[in-house]
Design an enzyme around this catalytic site. Structure first.
Site, PDB file in Angstrom:
ATOM      1  N   ASP A 186      -1.186  87.400  56.936  1.00  0.00           N
ATOM      2  CA  ASP A 186      -0.709  88.764  56.755  1.00  0.00           C
ATOM      3  C   ASP A 186       0.433  88.848  55.756  1.00  0.00           C
ATOM      4  O   ASP A 186       1.586  89.044  56.159  1.00  0.00           O
ATOM      5  CB  ASP A 186      -0.247  89.323  58.120  1.00  0.00           C
ATOM      6  CG  ASP A 186      -0.018  90.820  58.066  1.00  0.00           C
ATOM      7  OD1 ASP A 186      -0.420  91.442  57.080  1.00  0.00           O
ATOM      8  OD2 ASP A 186       0.566  91.367  59.017  1.00  0.00           O
ATOM      9  N   GLU A 244      -6.074  95.392  65.592  1.00  0.00           N
ATOM     10  CA  GLU A 244      -4.806  95.915  66.110  1.00  0.00           C
ATOM     11  C   GLU A 244      -5.007  97.251  66.825  1.00  0.00           C
ATOM     12  O   GLU A 244      -4.272  98.218  66.601  1.00  0.00           O
ATOM     13  CB  GLU A 244      -3.788  96.050  64.977  1.00  0.00           C
ATOM     14  CG  GLU A 244      -3.437  94.703  64.350  1.00  0.00           C
ATOM     15  CD  GLU A 244      -2.345  94.758  63.290  1.00  0.00           C
ATOM     16  OE1 GLU A 244      -2.172  95.807  62.666  1.00  0.00           O
ATOM     17  OE2 GLU A 244      -1.673  93.717  63.108  1.00  0.00           O
ATOM     18  N   GLU A 249       7.301  94.262  53.405  1.00  0.00           N
ATOM     19  CA  GLU A 249       7.388  94.126  54.864  1.00  0.00           C
ATOM     20  C   GLU A 249       7.944  92.760  55.262  1.00  0.00           C
ATOM     21  O   GLU A 249       8.726  92.658  56.196  1.00  0.00           O
ATOM     22  CB  GLU A 249       5.993  94.329  55.461  1.00  0.00           C
ATOM     23  CG  GLU A 249       5.913  94.060  56.956  1.00  0.00           C
ATOM     24  CD  GLU A 249       4.508  94.226  57.520  1.00  0.00           C
ATOM     25  OE1 GLU A 249       3.571  94.562  56.757  1.00  0.00           O
ATOM     26  OE2 GLU A 249       4.348  94.035  58.738  1.00  0.00           O
TER      27      GLU A 249
HETATM   28  C1  GCV Z   1      -1.053  99.146  58.946  1.00  0.00           C
HETATM   29  C2  GCV Z   1       0.396  94.149  59.710  1.00  0.00           C
HETATM   30  C3  GCV Z   1       1.481  95.180  59.674  1.00  0.00           C
HETATM   31  C4  GCV Z   1       0.979  96.499  60.246  1.00  0.00           C
HETATM   32  C5  GCV Z   1      -0.233  96.940  59.415  1.00  0.00           C
HETATM   33  C6  GCV Z   1      -1.284  95.844  59.516  1.00  0.00           C
HETATM   34  C7  GCV Z   1      -2.514  96.151  58.689  1.00  0.00           C
HETATM   35  O1  GCV Z   1       0.080  93.832  61.018  1.00  0.00           O
HETATM   36  O2  GCV Z   1       2.591  94.734  60.380  1.00  0.00           O
HETATM   37  O3  GCV Z   1       2.011  97.439  60.171  1.00  0.00           O
HETATM   38  O4  GCV Z   1      -0.751  98.160  59.908  1.00  0.00           O
HETATM   39  O5  GCV Z   1      -0.733  94.635  59.028  1.00  0.00           O
HETATM   40  O6  GCV Z   1      -2.579  95.650  57.589  1.00  0.00           O
HETATM   41  O7  GCV Z   1      -3.387  96.856  59.163  1.00  0.00           O
END
Ligand code: GCV
Length: 741
Positions: A403, A330, A431
């Site tokens: 995720d 990411e 989340e």
């Molecule tokens: C910290 C998902 C979440 C992100 C998070 C990522 C991760 O994509 O939406 O907010 O970023 O996981 O675990 O690195």
């Protein structure tokens, strides 16, 4: 044995059962007003701040019985941990029993409690207790006789072990257990039991729904908020022994001297509680704050920079835990930017930390839009590296391959890398499970993955055995939970979210514990020992995760939430820049059917599992129906085990999810009067939000999938309240937990 279980000691509850005549109603109302005034007048009355460490007075008879086993406290030699142990016992016993026991150097009467280690206390040494199985952090609690007096010994091989024992002793009282004839011993099964804070240095919390970051970076190191101590107490009470203080989407600034001083101040507060601090390290820090031209892990200057940085950190924080790293994921920098492997990157940091005893927790959460199936990438990238990591590197892997979805199969990396310490990452913050307001107890989710059988060494090769190291002989073990903690008075955004922090800690201590037993423990400590309250609440908690799965993503659906902010349903969404961020990529719903084909005729993700598991997931008939659409694309008229079509079952599950939440509200409504009005009312209000949002999830998803299936709604099911266009038109700004991106 004390006859205390089920004792109805709650004043409000007693008042409630007497509501038979108008005069009692008037009196009860007057009492309620008086109670309310009492709560309102008290700054910290039941606002949830005390978590499960409430220590409110026990019923008189119960307290009297316990008092005879808690007449004196006799400690070993003074140390910072011994001091906080004493403070906790005085606070806990003083609160629960109405009077704190005397602190003494020797046992002079019946009912003394001895706390310490054989090394710190001659009295304990004299007892010659066998502490070999306790390791560094375990404890035993035993009823003994000292100088002719019956007493209780709380013993560890370290002061931290004794502290854990003290919390266990308090828990016995809080949960109305007997403290006579005690012979308990316990030791953690995992070495690292860590919270990961996704906190930014500006106070925002990524995916945080409980206010701002609890770390007041601006005022640190000079101001050490007392809340940090309460945070440490809560963690120590459930055995958490590490905290990563900043987000894995890390900036380099935390590694500058100014911020390291602040981290050191936190470490000072946490140390007596057995908690080490860790930092999320930005891989490109040598360029950003070190003035180097590269962050290539094989570059000698880069390697030296990290060695120097580690030396600098350990001068300030001698027990620093190590680094957590999100690399090449990411948008985060990493070794692949220099055509190096994850092992090259992790090993460079591991070499810098090794002389000081630190570890690297290297995340396997990687995926790229070019991969045919996001679920496959972590395994594809990491499996070939098995055996290439330094001994002080752990790979930190999310429970499932995508995720933190409401339901995922276990990640195929568990069991697939026998030569590498594998730790699991769970998401405590919700989340994907309704943010702060939905009542979703995550114990069953955590338990489901821990008990999943990888079959890598035949039957019984559970994920729990992988992460506790017993399957492949690993000694460096651990579990991390993405924290749900913020500045809200109740810490976690809701009272019931506290249970998710609690269950994480308890399972990290012992992955074999039952989530139901933990829920009951938490309810007793947090609310009441009244069976009439405990049973319905525990049942409600235990069913809550399946309810959320049903109203959000039943039958193996996943990643159907709104783009970016992850609030609410958006199964139609294709607006995200990357295909693998779009709900349509995951549901693949069209006129012919729905689901992601991960079988051998699809992406073949199934073959990342051990052969018996792969065979099961590859066969649509053998795949558990709760994972059907994770592994298979099936026609709408596919016959389910119930005899109904898939379309029918999908609508039925969505509907059931909403019904379950309605049921939860009814259950809670019946419990009015059992607990304080503050926590009762907030929970009632949040359940109302949950019902509204569950209905929204159901209706929006059914409306969308119906637009694809073209099928009429099965008989007996209510149509969505609004049109698909209405649901698609909903847009949200300022969603909590997202502004940080
Ligand atoms: C910290 C998902 C979440 C992100 C998070 C990522 C991760 O994509 O939406 O907010 O970023 O996981 O675990 O690195």
């Amino acid at each position: 044995m004390l006859a205390v279980t089920g004792a109805r000691h709650d004043n409000a509850r007693r008042g409630r059962s007497a509501l038979a005549t108008p005069i009692w109603r008037i009196l009860a109302a007057a009492m309620a007003v008086a109670l309310f005034a009492l709560f309102a007048g008290s700054a910290h009355a039941e606002d949830g701040y005390d978590l499960w460490l409430r220590y409110r007075p026990l019923p008189a008879q119960q307290a009297a019985a316990y008092r005879s086993h808690a007449s004196q406290l006799v400690f070993g030699a003074a140390s910072p941990t011994q001091t906080v142990t004493r403070q906790e016992l005085l606070r806990g016993l003083g609160g629960l029993l109405g009077r704190a026991p005397a602190v003494s150097d020797s046992v002079t009467r019946d009912g003394a409690i001895l706390i310490g280690t054989p090394a710190s206390s001659p009295l304990i040494q004299h007892l010659q207790l066998d502490t070999r199985s306790l390791g560094k952090e375990g404890y035993l609690i035993r009823s003994v006789v000292v100088d002719g007096h019956p007493a209780t010994a709380i013993v560890g091989n370290s002061d931290v072990g004794a502290l854990y024992g003290a919390f266990r002793f308090l828990r016995l009282l809080q949960t109305a257990q007997s403290i006579e004839h005690l012979d308990l011993h316990d030791a953690p099964r995992l070495k690292l039991r860590v919270l990961d804070h996704w906190d930014y240095l500006n106070g925002q919390v990524e995916r945080g729904y409980a206010g701002a970051s609890i770390w007041d970076w601006w005022k640190l190191p000079d101001w050490r908020d007392p809340r940090y101590t309460d945070y440490a107490r809560a963690n120590a009470s459930i055995g958490i022994n590490g905290t990563v203080v900043n987000n894995v989407n890390a900036g380099a600034e935390i590694l500058t001297p100014r911020y390291l001083q602040k981290v050191a101040a936190l470490a000072d507060v946490f140390r007596p509680y057995g908690i080490r601090v860790y930092i999320s390290a930005r891989f490109s820090a040598p360029m950003e704050i070190g003035g180097l031209k590269t962050a290539d892990p094989l570059d000698p200057q880069v390697r030296q920079w990290w060695r120097n940085k580690a030396d600098e950190i350990y001068k300030l924080i001698p027990d620093f835990g190590g680094f957590l790293v999100k690399a090449n994921s990411e948008g985060q920098p990493g070794p692949q930017d220099y055509k190096r492997t994850h092992a090259d990157g992790a090993n460079m940091l591991a070499d810098a930390l090794a002389p000081h005893g630190g570890v690297v927790m290297w995340r396997t959460f990687v995926y790229s839009p070019s991969n045919e199936d996001r679920a496959k990438q972590a395994y594809d990238e990491f499996k070939p590296l098995d055996g290439q990591f330094r001994p002080n590197v752990l790979l930190q892997t999310k429970n499932g391959p995508i995720d933190f979805q409401p339901r995922e199969p276990f990640s195929p990396l568990f069991g697939a890398m026998p030569k590498t310490p594998m730790m699991m990452e769970l998401e405590i913050t919700k989340e994907y499970l309704g943010f702060a307001t939905h009542l979703v107890y995550l114990g069953p989710l955590f338990e489901e993955v821990l008990r999943a059988d990888t079959m890598t060494h035949g039957k019984g090769s559970t994920v729990a055995k992988v992460i506790e190291g017993s399957l492949d002989g690993q000694t460096l073990t651990g579990m991390a939970g993405v924290a749900n903690i913020g500045t809200d008075r109740n810490w976690c955004g809701s009272i019931f979210n506290q249970a998710n922090w609690y269950v994480f800690g308890r399972l990290a201590w012992n992955p074999d514990l039952s989530s139901r037993a933990i829920a009951e423990e938490w309810v007793r400590m947090t609310f009441s020992n009244d069976d009439a309250f405990i049973h319905p609440v525990v049942d409600m908690m235990m069913g809550s995760r399946e309810a959320a799965v049903d109203y959000m993503t039943p039958l193996g659906l996943h990643h159907q939430m709104g783009p970016g902010h992850h609030y609410g349903p958006a199964p139609w969404d294709a607006s995200e820049a990357r295909a693998d961020w779009r709900p349509v990529y995951y549901n693949r719903a069209d006129r012919n059917g729905i689901g992601f084909d991960r079988t051998r005729s699809g992406s073949d993700a199934v073959d990342q599992y051990a052969p018996p598991v792969a065979a099961q997931f590859n066969d649509v008939k053998q795949t558990p129906e709760n994972l059907l659409l994770w592994f298979h694309h099936v026609p709408w008229d596919y016959r389910m085990r119930s005899g109904h079509t898939l379309w029918y079952e999908l609508v039925a599950h969505y509907t059931q999810g909403v019904e379950d939440v309605k049921q939860m509200r009814q259950t809670w409504a019946r419990l009015d009067g059992y607990i304080d009005p503050q926590r009762y009312q907030q929970t009632a209000a949040f359940l109302a939000i949950q019902e509204k949002e569950a209905q929204w999830w159901r209706d929006a998803c059914i409306a969308y999938f119906q637009s694809k299936s073209g099928l009429p709604l099965p008989a007996g099911f209510a149509p969505p309240q609004h049109s698909l266009q209405y649901y698609e038109s909903l847009k949200f700004d300022n969603v909590p937990g997202f502004s940080a991106w």
